[in-house]
Motif scaffolding. Structure first.
Motif, short mmCIF file in Angstrom:
data_model
loop_
_atom_site.label_atom_id
_atom_site.label_comp_id
_atom_site.label_asym_id
_atom_site.label_seq_id
_atom_site.Cartn_x
_atom_site.Cartn_y
_atom_site.Cartn_z
N ILE A 213 -30.27 72.21 14.45
CA ILE A 213 -28.92 71.66 14.35
C ILE A 213 -28.58 70.97 15.67
O ILE A 213 -28.64 71.60 16.74
CB ILE A 213 -27.89 72.76 14.05
CG1 ILE A 213 -28.24 73.49 12.75
CG2 ILE A 213 -26.49 72.16 13.95
CD1 ILE A 213 -27.28 74.62 12.42
N VAL B 246 -25.77 69.48 18.00
CA VAL B 246 -24.33 69.70 18.16
C VAL B 246 -23.80 68.76 19.24
O VAL B 246 -24.51 68.39 20.18
CB VAL B 246 -24.03 71.17 18.53
CG1 VAL B 246 -24.47 72.09 17.41
CG2 VAL B 246 -24.71 71.57 19.82
N ARG C 297 -24.47 66.63 7.62
CA ARG C 297 -23.67 66.99 8.78
C ARG C 297 -22.30 67.50 8.33
O ARG C 297 -21.86 67.26 7.19
CB ARG C 297 -23.51 65.83 9.75
CG ARG C 297 -22.74 64.64 9.23
CD ARG C 297 -22.62 63.56 10.31
NE ARG C 297 -22.02 64.07 11.53
CZ ARG C 297 -22.68 64.26 12.68
NH1 ARG C 297 -23.96 63.96 12.75
NH2 ARG C 297 -22.08 64.73 13.74
N ILE D 79 -21.22 77.47 8.81
CA ILE D 79 -22.14 76.41 9.25
C ILE D 79 -23.59 76.79 8.98
O ILE D 79 -24.38 75.97 8.48
CB ILE D 79 -21.90 76.13 10.74
CG1 ILE D 79 -20.49 75.57 10.95
CG2 ILE D 79 -22.95 75.17 11.29
CD1 ILE D 79 -20.08 75.45 12.38
N ILE E 239 -19.80 78.33 19.70
CA ILE E 239 -19.38 77.52 18.55
C ILE E 239 -17.99 76.92 18.75
O ILE E 239 -17.67 75.87 18.19
CB ILE E 239 -19.43 78.38 17.27
CG1 ILE E 239 -19.22 77.50 16.03
CG2 ILE E 239 -18.40 79.50 17.32
CD1 ILE E 239 -19.42 78.24 14.74
N PHE F 266 -21.68 68.84 13.96
CA PHE F 266 -22.94 69.52 13.67
C PHE F 266 -23.77 68.63 12.74
O PHE F 266 -23.34 68.32 11.63
CB PHE F 266 -22.69 70.88 13.00
CG PHE F 266 -21.85 71.83 13.82
CD1 PHE F 266 -22.43 72.82 14.58
CD2 PHE F 266 -20.46 71.72 13.80
CE1 PHE F 266 -21.66 73.69 15.32
CE2 PHE F 266 -19.68 72.58 14.54
CZ PHE F 266 -20.28 73.57 15.31
#
Length: 370
Positions: A215, A217, A128, A112, A202, A208
C-alpha cells in the motif's frame, strides 16, 4: 492567539482544496470500466407515527441508513455488498476508486486492510481510497439524502407509520421511488472470529493506493512519491462480515433502478462535453444565469438546473484568484525555472516597442525563450 487560529484555518482550507483535487483528477480520467464510490452515513431517522401520543414521542431510537454507507465492520460489509451489486448490474466494471470522510469507521485499519479481500470477493479491484480533510467531508451523499427525506416524509403524511427499517424502505420506494436509488433492509452477519489489525501512523495519512507489492500512502494528495508499506509488514484480516438483505416487498423497486447502457462514454468525455457547452467564459456572461454554484469562491453559473447538478457531482469548481502578490509571482517563476534546468532553457521578458493605434496605447510584453 487569534493569529494562530487564522493560520490554522488557512492551512485547513489549503488541505481541503488539495484533497478534493484527488476526486476531480480521478473523475476527469475515469475509464469506462471503472466506478467511483462515495460513502457516507446519513443522520438517523427517528421512528414516527402519523398520529402518536406524547408517550411515544420520547425515548426514540434512530434508524441508521447509509448512502452508498457503526463500526468499521458494518462499513466493510456494506462496501462489499455495493460492489457485488455493481458487478451484477454492469459486468464490464473491473476497477473501483473509493472516497470517504474522516470518520473513524472509514479511516481505520480494519476498513483499509479489508479492501483487498473485498476486491477478491466482489470481483472488482479497488485501486485506491482517499479521505477528505476533517470537517470537509460533504459530498453527493448529502444531496441524495436531501432528496430522499421529502419522499419519506410524503409517505408519512399519507397516514402511514415509519417505525422500523422495513417501513422506511417501503416509504423510500413509494411514489415510484427516487430515480437511481436502491435501498434494502439489511442485517450484519459478523465474522465469528474477528482479528484485531493495526496500521502504522494511520492518522497521519489520507491517501491509500493499493499496489502489487503493498500500500502506497501519502499525507496529502499528489505531494511527493509517498511511502510504500509492503504486504508482509501489514496485518490483514483473515475473514470479513457480510450483509443479509431482505427481499423488498414493494413492486416499485424496479422503477428506481437506473439501467446501465450497453455503450457508455467515459466520464472524462462527458465532463469535457459538459464544460464546453454549459460553462461559458466571463466575457460571454451577458446572458442571464439563473443558478450559481453554492460552493464558496466558485464563480461558475448555469442556465439549466441539470447543468448545475452535474457541476456539483463532478466538483470541478472555478475559483477566481483574489490577488497575486510579487512574492507569489516570484515563487511561480522560480518553480518554472527549476523545471526547465534539465534542458538549460531560461525565460526572459522583453519589452517590445509597438506603435500604438488611435484606440490602443498599451505596451505588449511577450515571452522570449533563449
Amino acid at each position: 492567539m487569534s493569529t494562530d487560529a487564522i493560520e490554522a484555518w488557512k492551512c485547513h482550507q489549503l488541505r481541503t482544496v488539495n484533497q478534493d483535487l484527488s476526486r476531480q483528477e480521478l473523475l476527469q480520467d475515469l475509464p469506462a470500466n471503472s466506478v467511483y464510490i462515495l460513502t457516507d452515513w446519513a443522520m438517523k431517522w427517528l421512528p414516527e407515527k402519523y398520529v402518536e401520543s406524547q408517550e411515544d414521542f420520547f425515548a426514540k431510537r434512530g434508524l441508521s441508513w447509509h448512502i452508498s454507507v457503526v463500526d468499521n465492520e458494518s462499513v466493510v460489509a456494506i462496501l462489499q455488498d455495493v460492489l457485488t451489486r455493481v458487478k451484477a448490474d454492469d459486468p464490464s466494471t473491473e476497477y473501483a476508486y473509493c472516497r470517504a470522510n474522516n470518520a473513524g469507521c472509514y479511516h481505520s485499519a480494519g476498513t483499509i486492510l479489508s479492501l483487498p479481500m473485498i476486491s477478491e470477493k466482489a470481483k472488482i479491484k479497488i485501486l485506491r481510497i482517499d479521505f477528505s480533510d476533517p470537517q470537509a467531508g460533504k459530498s453527493a451523499c448529502g444531496r441524495y439524502a436531501a432528496v430522499i427525506k421529502p419522499n419519506v416524509r410524503r409517505y408519512l403524511n399519507e397516514k402511514h407509520n415509519i417505525m422500523n427499517a422495513a417501513e422506511f424502505v417501503e416509504a423510500l420506494h413509494s411514489y415510484e421511488g427516487v430515480k437511481g436509488v436502491q435501498s434494502y433492509e439489511c442485517s450484519l452477519i459478523r465474522n465469528p472470529k474477528p482479528t484485531k489489525v493495526t496500521f502504522p501512523k494511520i492518522t497521519f495519512v489520507n491517501n491509500f493506493g493499493f499496489e502489487h507489492d503493498g500500500i502506497r500512502v501519502h499525507r496529502a494528495w499528489n505531494v511527493g512519491v509517498g511511502k510504500l508499506l509492503k504486504w508482509p509488514l501489514l496485518d490483514t484480516p483473515k475473514a470479513i462480515g457480510h450483509l443479509q438483505c431482505q427481499p423488498c416487498s414493494s413492486k416499485l423497486q424496479l422503477s428506481s433502478i437506473t439501467t446501465v447502457p450497453k455503450e457508455r462514454k467515459s466520464l472524462s468525455d462527458r465532463s469535457s462535453i459538459t464544460m464546453t457547452t454549459t460553462v461559458e467564459p466571463a466575457v460571454q456572461a451577458s446572458r442571464s444565469k439563473l443558478y450559481d454554484c453554492p460552493e464558496e469562491e466558485c464563480v461558475a453559473s448555469f442556465i439549466r438546473y441539470g447543468n448545475l447538478t452535474q457541476h456539483l457531482c463532478t466538483g470541478k469548481h472555478r475559483r477566481r484568484i483574489e490577488r497575486s502578490s510579487m512574492r507569489d509571482m516570484g515563487m511561480t517563476m522560480y518553480h518554472s525555472k527549476l523545471e526547465n534546468t534539465g534542458v538549460r532553457s531560461m525565460i526572459s521578458l522583453q519589452l517590445e516597442e509597438t506603435t500604438p493605434d488611435d484606440d490602443d496605447d498599451t505596451i505588449r510584453i511577450t515571452p522570449d525563450r533563449e
